[in-house]
Design a protein around this motif. Sequence first.
Motif, PDB file in Angstrom:
ATOM      1  N   GLY A   1      46.609  -5.754  14.094  1.00 35.24           N
ATOM      2  CA  GLY A   1      46.007  -6.047  12.642  1.00 35.24           C
ATOM      3  C   GLY A   1      45.952  -4.746  11.994  1.00 35.24           C
ATOM      4  N   LYS A   2      45.440  -3.649  12.626  1.00 33.69           N
ATOM      5  CA  LYS A   2      45.322  -2.304  12.264  1.00 33.69           C
ATOM      6  C   LYS A   2      46.453  -1.633  11.736  1.00 33.69           C
ATOM      7  CE  LYS A   2      40.664  -2.026  11.844  1.00 33.69           C
ATOM      8  NZ  LYS A   2      40.176  -2.154  10.515  1.00 33.69           N
ATOM      9  N   TYR A   3      47.672  -1.822  12.721  1.00 25.82           N
ATOM     10  CA  TYR A   3      48.848  -1.213  12.458  1.00 25.82           C
ATOM     11  C   TYR A   3      49.433  -2.060  11.220  1.00 25.82           C
ATOM     12  CZ  TYR A   3      49.818   1.610  16.571  1.00 25.82           C
ATOM     13  OH  TYR A   3      49.790   2.634  17.547  1.00 25.82           O
ATOM     14  N   ALA A   4      49.314  -3.379  11.147  1.00 32.75           N
ATOM     15  CA  ALA A   4      49.827  -4.010   9.666  1.00 32.75           C
ATOM     16  C   ALA A   4      49.110  -3.693   8.638  1.00 32.75           C
ATOM     17  CB  ALA A   4      49.585  -5.522  10.236  1.00 32.75           C
ATOM     18  N   GLU A   5      47.929  -3.247   8.729  1.00 34.43           N
ATOM     19  CA  GLU A   5      47.105  -2.957   7.534  1.00 34.43           C
ATOM     20  C   GLU A   5      47.439  -1.392   6.936  1.00 34.43           C
ATOM     21  OE1 GLU A   5      42.748  -1.245   6.878  1.00 34.43           O
ATOM     22  OE2 GLU A   5      42.908  -2.998   7.950  1.00 34.43           O
ATOM     23  N   GLN A   6      47.982  -0.563   7.908  1.00 33.39           N
ATOM     24  CA  GLN A   6      48.140   0.742   7.558  1.00 33.39           C
ATOM     25  C   GLN A   6      49.848   0.489   7.168  1.00 33.39           C
ATOM     26  OE1 GLN A   6      47.894   3.952  10.342  1.00 33.39           O
ATOM     27  NE2 GLN A   6      45.385   3.942  10.270  1.00 33.39           N
ATOM     28  N   MET A   7      50.588  -0.203   7.700  1.00 35.93           N
ATOM     29  CA  MET A   7      51.905  -0.325   7.097  1.00 35.93           C
ATOM     30  C   MET A   7      51.830  -0.889   5.633  1.00 35.93           C
ATOM     31  SD  MET A   7      54.095  -1.749  10.445  1.00 35.93           S
ATOM     32  CE  MET A   7      54.368  -0.863  11.827  1.00 35.93           C
ATOM     33  N   ASN A   8      51.140  -1.984   5.385  1.00 34.67           N
ATOM     34  CA  ASN A   8      51.091  -2.636   4.087  1.00 34.67           C
ATOM     35  C   ASN A   8      50.715  -1.503   3.130  1.00 34.67           C
ATOM     36  OD1 ASN A   8      52.085  -5.230   4.491  1.00 34.67           O
ATOM     37  ND2 ASN A   8      50.183  -5.821   5.281  1.00 34.67           N
TER      38      ASN A   8
END
Length: 238
Positions: A172-179
């Motif tokens: 979730g943290k990876y996805a958040e930073q990507m977005n």
Amino acid sequence: MWLKLSTIALLPVLIVQGTRVRKNTPRLSEPSGDREGYIGQGQPLSILILGDSAAAGVGVETQQDALSGVVISELKTQYALQWKLHAKTGDTTKQVFQAVQGLDQQQYDVVVTSIGVNDVTKLISAKSWIKQQKQLFTEIQQRFQPKLVIVSGVPPMQHFPALPQPLAWLFGKYAEQMNKTLQQWLTSQDQFRFIAYDIEAFQALNLPMARDGFHPSKEVYAIWGKQVADLVRQSFRP
């Protein structure tokens, strides 16, 4: 830096959990149905959908209930559509870029993308990912000359039922930073539109995910497809 350190600290647990998830999560096939065609009446409009398993419609039985089917159903009474779906389960941004290079060079009015989950599972940093995204979108613009590019955000993977903690939290943290990185770049790109994958809103509406706990359900595809269609109508008044 903190995310990289967290990844290193959690690595032994992530390896065990990742192996277990791959073993226990049902592997759903891509749905049956057409992946290109001509349909509808009205203003001529061409659409290309690119990406990973979500773009391909994994989670439902037929393409009619998947992203491409919903978009076509929404638009076919107002537009004479020429459409194509080119998506494959497991594809990362780099693999979608390679796939695009193999497509014929032709003009599409609209290009829709859904990419990122497989980059997250490979723990690609947001900095590396945005470079790959920019490379992909440059190729899309040069090869297809779209007037509108609709970019689907990376889902908040911390809410995926198939993922245990702390794997879900980290993804979730990876996805958040990507977005966050992607949206910052897209603000200066006039022809681009971003769609957030709002899984919390879906949960509030009691909308399920697919039975694998990892992909969209028919109900989620219906909302996502309508979001795409609404953005198309805003840019191409029928």
